[in-house]
Design a protein around this motif. Structure first.
Motif, PDB file in Angstrom:
ATOM      1  N   PRO A  63      45.653  37.883  33.081  1.00 16.91           N
ATOM      2  CA  PRO A  63      45.847  36.520  33.586  1.00 16.91           C
ATOM      3  C   PRO A  63      44.604  35.970  34.298  1.00 16.91           C
ATOM      4  N   GLN A  64      44.319  34.711  34.046  1.00 15.26           N
ATOM      5  CA  GLN A  64      43.150  34.066  34.652  1.00 15.26           C
ATOM      6  C   GLN A  64      43.289  33.918  36.166  1.00 15.26           C
ATOM      7  N   ASP A  65      44.515  33.918  36.688  1.00 16.16           N
ATOM      8  CA  ASP A  65      44.679  33.731  38.135  1.00 16.16           C
ATOM      9  C   ASP A  65      44.102  34.895  38.938  1.00 16.16           C
ATOM     10  N   VAL A  66      43.815  36.015  38.277  1.00 19.35           N
ATOM     11  CA  VAL A  66      43.147  37.133  38.942  1.00 19.35           C
ATOM     12  C   VAL A  66      41.819  36.662  39.527  1.00 19.35           C
ATOM     13  N   LEU A  67      41.116  35.794  38.809  1.00 18.54           N
ATOM     14  CA  LEU A  67      39.812  35.293  39.266  1.00 18.54           C
ATOM     15  C   LEU A  67      39.940  34.195  40.311  1.00 18.54           C
ATOM     16  N   ARG A  68      41.064  33.526  40.368  1.00 14.43           N
ATOM     17  CA  ARG A  68      41.221  32.394  41.282  1.00 14.43           C
ATOM     18  C   ARG A  68      41.465  32.828  42.725  1.00 14.43           C
ATOM     19  N   ARG A  69      42.076  33.974  42.918  1.00 17.92           N
ATOM     20  CA  ARG A  69      42.415  34.425  44.277  1.00 17.92           C
ATOM     21  C   ARG A  69      41.171  34.662  45.127  1.00 17.92           C
ATOM     22  N   HIS A  70      40.257  35.431  44.622  1.00 21.47           N
ATOM     23  CA  HIS A  70      38.988  35.723  45.313  1.00 21.47           C
ATOM     24  C   HIS A  70      37.983  36.064  44.231  1.00 21.47           C
ATOM     25  N   LEU A  71      36.902  35.316  44.153  1.00 19.05           N
ATOM     26  CA  LEU A  71      35.997  35.429  43.015  1.00 19.05           C
ATOM     27  C   LEU A  71      35.431  36.843  42.837  1.00 19.05           C
ATOM     28  N   ALA A  72      34.870  37.432  43.900  1.00 17.48           N
ATOM     29  CA  ALA A  72      34.246  38.750  43.757  1.00 17.48           C
ATOM     30  C   ALA A  72      35.289  39.832  43.470  1.00 17.48           C
ATOM     31  N   ARG A  73      36.357  39.865  44.273  1.00 21.98           N
ATOM     32  CA  ARG A  73      37.408  40.865  44.033  1.00 21.98           C
ATOM     33  C   ARG A  73      38.091  40.619  42.695  1.00 21.98           C
ATOM     34  N   GLY A  74      38.284  39.357  42.360  1.00 25.28           N
ATOM     35  CA  GLY A  74      38.907  39.025  41.080  1.00 25.28           C
ATOM     36  C   GLY A  74      38.056  39.463  39.901  1.00 25.28           C
ATOM     37  N   ALA A  75      36.731  39.247  40.003  1.00 27.08           N
ATOM     38  CA  ALA A  75      35.827  39.677  38.930  1.00 27.08           C
ATOM     39  C   ALA A  75      35.846  41.197  38.790  1.00 27.08           C
ATOM     40  N   LEU A  76      35.892  41.893  39.934  1.00 33.12           N
ATOM     41  CA  LEU A  76      35.960  43.354  39.909  1.00 33.12           C
ATOM     42  C   LEU A  76      37.274  43.809  39.267  1.00 33.12           C
ATOM     43  N   GLN A  77      38.399  43.212  39.684  1.00 32.94           N
ATOM     44  CA  GLN A  77      39.704  43.580  39.126  1.00 32.94           C
ATOM     45  C   GLN A  77      39.787  43.245  37.645  1.00 32.94           C
ATOM     46  N   PHE A  78      39.327  42.051  37.276  1.00 38.03           N
ATOM     47  CA  PHE A  78      39.349  41.636  35.876  1.00 38.03           C
ATOM     48  C   PHE A  78      38.527  42.606  35.031  1.00 38.03           C
ATOM     49  N   GLY A  79      37.327  42.931  35.500  1.00 35.32           N
ATOM     50  CA  GLY A  79      36.464  43.873  34.791  1.00 35.32           C
ATOM     51  C   GLY A  79      37.090  45.254  34.698  1.00 35.32           C
ATOM     52  N   PHE A  80      37.696  45.696  35.797  1.00 37.53           N
ATOM     53  CA  PHE A  80      38.315  47.015  35.803  1.00 37.53           C
ATOM     54  C   PHE A  80      39.443  47.085  34.775  1.00 37.53           C
ATOM     55  N   GLU A  81      40.314  46.082  34.786  1.00 39.02           N
ATOM     56  CA  GLU A  81      41.436  46.080  33.847  1.00 39.02           C
ATOM     57  C   GLU A  81      40.941  45.988  32.400  1.00 39.02           C
ATOM     58  N   LEU A  82      39.926  45.185  32.179  1.00 33.74           N
ATOM     59  CA  LEU A  82      39.350  45.077  30.842  1.00 33.74           C
ATOM     60  C   LEU A  82      38.656  46.392  30.450  1.00 33.74           C
ATOM     61  N   GLY A  83      38.010  47.021  31.415  1.00 36.93           N
ATOM     62  CA  GLY A  83      37.297  48.277  31.165  1.00 36.93           C
ATOM     63  C   GLY A  83      38.199  49.455  30.864  1.00 36.93           C
ATOM     64  N   THR A  84      39.416  49.428  31.395  1.00 41.96           N
ATOM     65  CA  THR A  84      40.334  50.526  31.083  1.00 41.96           C
ATOM     66  C   THR A  84      40.817  50.429  29.643  1.00 41.96           C
ATOM     67  N   GLY A  85      40.843  49.207  29.104  1.00 43.48           N
ATOM     68  CA  GLY A  85      41.345  49.010  27.747  1.00 43.48           C
ATOM     69  C   GLY A  85      42.859  49.104  27.664  1.00 43.48           C
ATOM     70  N   VAL A  86      43.525  49.194  28.809  1.00 42.08           N
ATOM     71  CA  VAL A  86      44.963  49.391  28.828  1.00 42.08           C
ATOM     72  C   VAL A  86      45.733  48.070  28.939  1.00 42.08           C
ATOM     73  N   ARG A  87      45.220  47.122  29.684  1.00 41.17           N
ATOM     74  CA  ARG A  87      45.958  45.880  29.937  1.00 41.17           C
ATOM     75  C   ARG A  87      45.355  44.704  29.185  1.00 41.17           C
ATOM     76  N   THR A  88      44.854  44.949  28.035  1.00 40.50           N
ATOM     77  CA  THR A  88      44.219  43.878  27.288  1.00 40.50           C
ATOM     78  C   THR A  88      44.185  44.210  25.801  1.00 40.50           C
TER      79      THR A  88
END
Length: 167
Positions: A63-88
């Motif tokens: 979800p894009q709202d991951v980035l809206r909450r806090h840009l740096a933490r959101g980018a880290l979380q978004f990258g982490f979830e994408l990097g696991t390959g599990v939630r995408t």
């Protein structure tokens, strides 16, 4: 932060697969190697369009709202979830072949770590190259024309690497 998340996610997934690989060590090395090569060949055939095979995945976007909450933490979380390959969504078969190779290898953690870093770095490469191109629309068009060939090439390279790296 996005790239750090991608790398961390890839390393975590590879680490979990490597830890689970111990469960497969009772299988003879030749059987494990044969399975690794067979899965890698299936991946190459799928990506070449010669075989219809559904990939086991969570085929939805983060979800894009991951980035809206806090840009740096959101980018880290978004990258982490994408990097696991599990939630995408993962469209190519090569990462699955590499995951099976890590899972069945039962060897050193070094190839697993390299696989995780490679997956994260590969996912980071696409947006970085698009941004560096200076013309994202043109870059998207070039990618669309070459994506099929690049996907097949990656599957073939993963097959060769699986044969060479994972005994």
């Amino acid at each position: 932060m996005f790239t750090v998340g991608l790398l961390a996610g890839g390393v975590l997934t590879a680490g979990v697969l490597w830890l689970l690989s111990g469960l497969f060590t009772p299988l003879p090395a030749g059987v494990r190697q044969g399975l690794i090569v067979a899965v890698a060949l299936l991946a190459a055939l799928r990506d070449a369009g010669k075989l219809s095979l559904r990939l086991p995945q969570n085929a939805r976007q983060i979800p894009q709202d991951v980035l809206r909450r806090h840009l740096a933490r959101g980018a880290l979380q978004f990258g982490f979830e994408l990097g696991t390959g599990v939630r995408t969504y993962v469209s190519a078969s090569a990462p699955y072949a590499l995951a099976v190779a890590v899972l069945l290898s039962g060897g050193s953690y070094v190839p697993a770590l390299a696989a995780g870093l490679g997956f994260g770095a590969g996912r980071a490469l696409t947006p970085a190259l698009r941004r560096l191109s200076g013309d994202g629309e043109r870059w998207d068009g070039l990618l669309a024309r070459r994506l099929s060939g690049m996907t097949v090439l990656c599957s073939v390279l993963i097959t060769a690497a699986a044969c060479a790296i994972f005994p």
